[in-house]
Design an enzyme around this catalytic site. Structure first.
Site, PDB file in Angstrom:
ATOM      1  NE  ARG A  43       1.400  -4.587  11.735  1.00 21.01           N
ATOM      2  CZ  ARG A  43       2.106  -4.159  10.699  1.00 21.01           C
ATOM      3  NH1 ARG A  43       3.202  -4.794  10.341  1.00 21.01           N
ATOM      4  NH2 ARG A  43       1.731  -3.129  10.030  1.00 21.01           N
ATOM      5  NE  ARG A  68       6.723  -0.250  10.484  1.00 21.09           N
ATOM      6  CZ  ARG A  68       5.686  -0.384   9.657  1.00 21.09           C
ATOM      7  NH1 ARG A  68       5.756   0.073   8.432  1.00 21.09           N
ATOM      8  NH2 ARG A  68       4.582  -0.980  10.060  1.00 21.09           N
ATOM      9  CE  LYS A 111      -2.270  -0.965   3.826  1.00 21.95           C
ATOM     10  NZ  LYS A 111      -1.789  -2.304   4.260  1.00 21.95           N
ATOM     11  NE  ARG A 171       8.436  -3.362   6.029  1.00 20.86           N
ATOM     12  CZ  ARG A 171       7.154  -3.059   5.853  1.00 20.86           C
ATOM     13  NH1 ARG A 171       6.689  -2.739   4.655  1.00 20.86           N
ATOM     14  NH2 ARG A 171       6.309  -3.056   6.855  1.00 20.86           N
ATOM     15  NE  ARG A 192      -4.360  -1.379  10.536  1.00 18.43           N
ATOM     16  CZ  ARG A 192      -3.345  -0.808   9.880  1.00 18.43           C
ATOM     17  NH1 ARG A 192      -3.489   0.368   9.336  1.00 18.43           N
ATOM     18  NH2 ARG A 192      -2.208  -1.441   9.795  1.00 18.43           N
TER      19      ARG A 192
HETATM   20  P1  ADP Z   1       1.290  -1.459   7.446  1.00 24.43           P
HETATM   21  O1  ADP Z   1       1.279  -0.370   6.435  1.00 24.43           O
HETATM   22  O2  ADP Z   1       2.611  -2.113   7.594  1.00 24.43           O
HETATM   23  O3  ADP Z   1       0.160  -2.409   7.267  1.00 24.43           O
HETATM   24  P2  ADP Z   1       0.689   0.624   9.280  1.00 24.43           P
HETATM   25  O4  ADP Z   1       1.955   1.366   9.172  1.00 24.43           O
HETATM   26  O5  ADP Z   1      -0.498   1.099   8.526  1.00 24.43           O
HETATM   27  O6  ADP Z   1       0.970  -0.868   8.884  1.00 24.43           O
HETATM   28  O7  ADP Z   1       0.235   0.553  10.820  1.00 24.43           O
HETATM   29  C1  ADP Z   1       1.122   0.248  11.871  1.00 24.43           C
HETATM   30  C2  ADP Z   1       0.335   0.131  13.186  1.00 24.43           C
HETATM   31  O8  ADP Z   1      -0.290   1.386  13.494  1.00 24.43           O
HETATM   32  C3  ADP Z   1      -0.819  -0.862  13.188  1.00 24.43           C
HETATM   33  O9  ADP Z   1      -0.400  -2.190  13.421  1.00 24.43           O
HETATM   34  C4  ADP Z   1      -1.688  -0.313  14.327  1.00 24.43           C
HETATM   35  O10 ADP Z   1      -1.138  -0.610  15.606  1.00 24.43           O
HETATM   36  C5  ADP Z   1      -1.562   1.187  14.131  1.00 24.43           C
HETATM   37  N1  ADP Z   1      -2.631   1.699  13.228  1.00 24.43           N
HETATM   38  C6  ADP Z   1      -2.445   2.256  11.995  1.00 24.43           C
HETATM   39  N2  ADP Z   1      -3.612   2.605  11.445  1.00 24.43           N
HETATM   40  C7  ADP Z   1      -4.585   2.249  12.345  1.00 24.43           C
HETATM   41  C8  ADP Z   1      -6.001   2.313  12.353  1.00 24.43           C
HETATM   42  N3  ADP Z   1      -6.676   2.812  11.309  1.00 24.43           N
HETATM   43  N4  ADP Z   1      -6.655   1.863  13.452  1.00 24.43           N
HETATM   44  C9  ADP Z   1      -5.996   1.366  14.500  1.00 24.43           C
HETATM   45  N5  ADP Z   1      -4.660   1.239  14.557  1.00 24.43           N
HETATM   46  C10 ADP Z   1      -3.951   1.685  13.494  1.00 24.43           C
END
Ligand code: ADP
Length: 191
Positions: free
Chosen positions: A146, A135, A13, A127, A88
């Site tokens: 996740r 991270r 994404k 990664r 989400r």
């Molecule tokens: P990735 O892009 O690797 O899927 P993100 O960077 O979007 O992950 O998100 C990292 C973390 O931030 C998530 O695992 C969650 O803990 C938190 N997070 C991000 N967006 C949301 C959301 N919309 N609702 C709840 N938690 C979120």
């Protein structure tokens, strides 16, 4: 044009959002990036989010909806935005609808990138190995958590957008360029 990029962690994404941002002059709203910045800056939001993120869980709907509502007010969003990592959960999707309706805005398309879980685990291993500064949530154990959260809490948002006729599903396991091309074809007025 306002769009949502949807898909499991590691599906690409962020990469695709950066390309769309450039090409269509859209603001890129990554809730993960926003939260990581808040953690780094030790703001109240960051303090609340840090441990939750490191565990691979979701921060509360209320907290993230407030963050997004503020961000969408910024002038760079007026021309259009890409939501990456939000909504989400179903309550987040409903809150987003209400938020946008108040502002006379709407989501034009939801792009779902599908991915193979075993392949995602391989990608995250790569990664994490790549950067010494991995991270806090970039490890296989957290990724598995996740992916569970994605399946149980995030995937159920898809029928919400399918029912509105906004959902376009794309195979996120193809090359980055092929995925970009398919996304562009799925954008409104470009199919
Ligand atoms: P990735 O892009 O690797 O899927 P993100 O960077 O979007 O992950 O998100 C990292 C973390 O931030 C998530 O695992 C969650 O803990 C938190 N997070 C991000 N967006 C949301 C959301 N919309 N609702 C709840 N938690 C979120």
């Amino acid at each position: 044009m306002n769009l949502i990029l949807f898909g499991p962690p590691g599906a690409g994404k962020g990469t695709q959002a950066a390309r769309l941002k450039e090409k269509y002059q859209l603001a890129h709203l990554s809730t993960g990036d926003m939260l990581r910045e808040a953690v780094a800056a030790k703001t109240p939001v960051g303090r609340e989010a840090e441990a939750i993120m490191a565990a691979g869980k979701l921060v509360s709907d209320e907290l993230i909806c407030n963050v997004v509502a503020d961000r969408i007010e910024e002038p760079d969003c007026a021309h259009g935005f890409i939501l990456d990592g939000f909504p989400r959960t179903l309550p987040q999707a409903e809150a987003l609808d209400a938020m946008l309706e108040k502002k006379g805005k709407q989501i034009d398309v939801v792009i779902e990138l599908t991915a193979d879980e075993a392949e995602l685990i391989k990608r995250i291993e790569g990664r994490a190995a790549e950067s010494g500064e991995a991270r806090a949530d970039d490890n296989v154990e957290t990724l598995k958590k996740r992916l569970d959260v994605y399946r149980s809490q995030t995937a159920p948002v898809l029928p919400f957008y399918a029912a509105k006729g906004l959902l376009r599903t794309i195979d996120g396991m193809r090359s980055m360029d092929e995925v970009t091309r398919e996304i562009e074809q799925a954008l409104p007025g470009r199919g």
